[in-house]
Write a protein that holds these residues in place. Structure first.
Motif, mmCIF file in Angstrom:
data_model
loop_
_atom_site.group_PDB
_atom_site.id
_atom_site.type_symbol
_atom_site.label_atom_id
_atom_site.label_comp_id
_atom_site.label_asym_id
_atom_site.label_seq_id
_atom_site.Cartn_x
_atom_site.Cartn_y
_atom_site.Cartn_z
ATOM 1 N N LEU A 150 -7.237 1.480 -0.605
ATOM 2 C CA LEU A 150 -6.601 2.515 -1.415
ATOM 3 C C LEU A 150 -7.454 3.785 -1.421
ATOM 4 C CD1 LEU A 150 -4.298 3.346 -3.346
ATOM 5 C CD2 LEU A 150 -5.712 2.493 -5.229
ATOM 6 N N LEU A 208 0.690 4.021 -2.951
ATOM 7 C CA LEU A 208 0.208 5.365 -2.629
ATOM 8 C C LEU A 208 1.255 6.423 -2.978
ATOM 9 C CD1 LEU A 208 -2.244 6.777 -1.346
ATOM 10 C CD2 LEU A 208 -1.084 6.605 0.854
ATOM 11 N N ASN A 209 2.498 6.157 -2.633
ATOM 12 C CA ASN A 209 3.567 7.102 -2.967
ATOM 13 C C ASN A 209 3.720 7.261 -4.472
ATOM 14 O OD1 ASN A 209 4.163 7.624 -0.300
ATOM 15 N ND2 ASN A 209 5.841 6.155 -0.184
ATOM 16 N N CYS A 227 -5.636 11.840 2.674
ATOM 17 C CA CYS A 227 -4.642 12.880 2.369
ATOM 18 C C CYS A 227 -5.166 13.909 1.358
ATOM 19 C CB CYS A 227 -3.353 12.244 1.853
ATOM 20 S SG CYS A 227 -3.481 11.459 0.232
ATOM 21 N N SER A 228 -6.441 13.825 1.012
ATOM 22 C CA SER A 228 -6.983 14.686 -0.047
ATOM 23 C C SER A 228 -7.027 16.152 0.331
ATOM 24 C CB SER A 228 -8.384 14.210 -0.449
ATOM 25 O OG SER A 228 -8.304 13.013 -1.204
ATOM 26 N N GLU A 264 -6.989 5.608 1.927
ATOM 27 C CA GLU A 264 -5.700 6.290 2.073
ATOM 28 C C GLU A 264 -5.650 7.573 1.240
ATOM 29 O OE1 GLU A 264 -3.296 5.588 4.222
ATOM 30 O OE2 GLU A 264 -4.634 4.019 4.969
ATOM 31 N N ILE A 265 -6.228 7.522 0.047
ATOM 32 C CA ILE A 265 -6.249 8.726 -0.792
ATOM 33 C C ILE A 265 -7.221 9.762 -0.227
ATOM 34 C CG2 ILE A 265 -6.853 9.613 -3.085
ATOM 35 C CD1 ILE A 265 -5.698 7.028 -4.257
ATOM 36 N N ILE A 317 1.425 6.898 -6.783
ATOM 37 C CA ILE A 317 0.298 7.672 -7.307
ATOM 38 C C ILE A 317 0.465 9.154 -6.981
ATOM 39 C CG2 ILE A 317 -2.189 8.084 -7.061
ATOM 40 C CD1 ILE A 317 -2.462 5.009 -6.629
ATOM 41 N N ARG A 318 0.800 9.456 -5.739
ATOM 42 C CA ARG A 318 0.940 10.867 -5.334
ATOM 43 C C ARG A 318 2.069 11.562 -6.088
ATOM 44 N NH1 ARG A 318 0.264 9.970 0.947
ATOM 45 N NH2 ARG A 318 2.501 9.723 0.777
ATOM 46 N N VAL A 354 -3.301 -4.847 -1.791
ATOM 47 C CA VAL A 354 -3.726 -3.453 -1.911
ATOM 48 C C VAL A 354 -5.184 -3.476 -2.363
ATOM 49 C CG1 VAL A 354 -3.305 -1.204 -2.975
ATOM 50 C CG2 VAL A 354 -1.386 -2.769 -2.586
ATOM 51 N N MET A 364 0.819 -1.211 0.000
ATOM 52 C CA MET A 364 0.000 0.000 0.000
ATOM 53 C C MET A 364 0.854 1.263 0.000
ATOM 54 S SD MET A 364 -2.880 1.550 -0.059
ATOM 55 C CE MET A 364 -4.116 0.291 0.281
ATOM 56 N N LYS A 365 1.882 1.305 0.839
ATOM 57 C CA LYS A 365 2.716 2.503 0.929
ATOM 58 C C LYS A 365 3.368 2.828 -0.411
ATOM 59 C CE LYS A 365 6.614 4.509 3.464
ATOM 60 N NZ LYS A 365 7.647 4.281 4.531
#
Length: 245
Positions: free
Chosen positions: A92, A23-24, A99-100, A95-96, A26-27, A87, A19-20
């Motif tokens: 997912l 996520l990283n 942080c949105s 998590e998104i 994608i960001r 994941v 997941m980490k």
């Protein structure tokens, strides 16, 4: 933009990530990922891909095919990708969502029913203070070219960074592949994710998730629809993997 390591499973290029890492990725690469799509892949979609070349091309055309099903991450690890882990679509999304506000992300939801979308809007607003650019429940039929173009225009006009597609597999993956480069946000197909966050479906307790029993919990909730899928597809998957596919 360096692509994460890929592990071929039944012909599908599964991203061997946790997941980490996902996520990283994608960001950090969101600008480059706009107009592309991410598949949340599980045993069911992977077996379908093995049996149907056109769907396999759709899965492999994704920017990422993430290992939603625990069996996929286990196979990845057994094949030398130690960092692979499950994941899931709902995880997912969460998590998104979390942080949105920090990153100023806007979200568009395409799929499901008007009733579910209403609940989804209320609960996401309450829990995450999410900036929802739009919600749309398309008709349960093929759209005309004019209707489809109008939908794309609405999505793009919203300025959404993330376009969540909840049409169910394999429809949502085919939809995303068809609209690659036309929709300007990053498309992510999340299946029943809308229902989870709307409260229509409960997720399995964490102890069941850790023991890879979430499929069983879902089966208990919807046995009529899922029994055949799990019985046949899971058996096929195990048989094919045992044969070294």
């Amino acid at each position: 933009m360096t692509t994460p390591p890929l592990c071929p499973i039944l012909g599908v290029h599964i991203a061997a990530v946790d997941m980490k890492t996902a996520l990283n990725y994608i960001r950090e690469n969101l600008s480059a990922l706009r107009g592309k799509y991410i598949c949340i892949s599980n045993v069911h979609t992977t077996v379908m891909s093995y049996e149907e070349e056109s769907y396999r091309k759709v899965q492999n055309g994704a920017a990422l095919a993430l290992p939603d099903g625990k069996p996929l991450s286990v196979v990845c690890r057994k094949r030398g990708f130690a960092g692979a882990d499950r994941v899931t679509g709902p995880d997912l999304m969460q998590e998104i969502f979390k942080c949105s506000r920090e990153y100023g992300y806007r979200h568009y939801f395409y799929g499901s029913t008007p009733e579910t979308l209403k609940l989804l809007e209320e609960k996401l607003g309450e829990t995450y203070g999410l900036d929802i650019a739009g919600l749309e429940s398309p008709p349960f039929r093929a759209l005309t070219p004019e209707e489809d173009e109008a939908a794309v225009e609405r999505i793009n006009a919203s300025g959404a960074d993330f376009v969540w597609i909840g049409l169910g597999a394999p429809k949502q993956e085919r939809w995303m592949a068809t609209h690659e480069g036309r929709v300007q946000g990053l498309m992510i197909g999340v299946g029943a994710g809308f229902d989870y966050f709307a409260g229509n479906i409960k997720r399995a307790p964490m102890w069941m998730q850790k023991l890879s029993l979430e499929w069983f919990y879902r089966l208990l909730q919807d046995p009529k629809r899922l029994f055949k899928r799990y019985l046949i597809t899971n058996t096929k998957f195990l048989w094919l993997i045992a044969r070294g596919k």
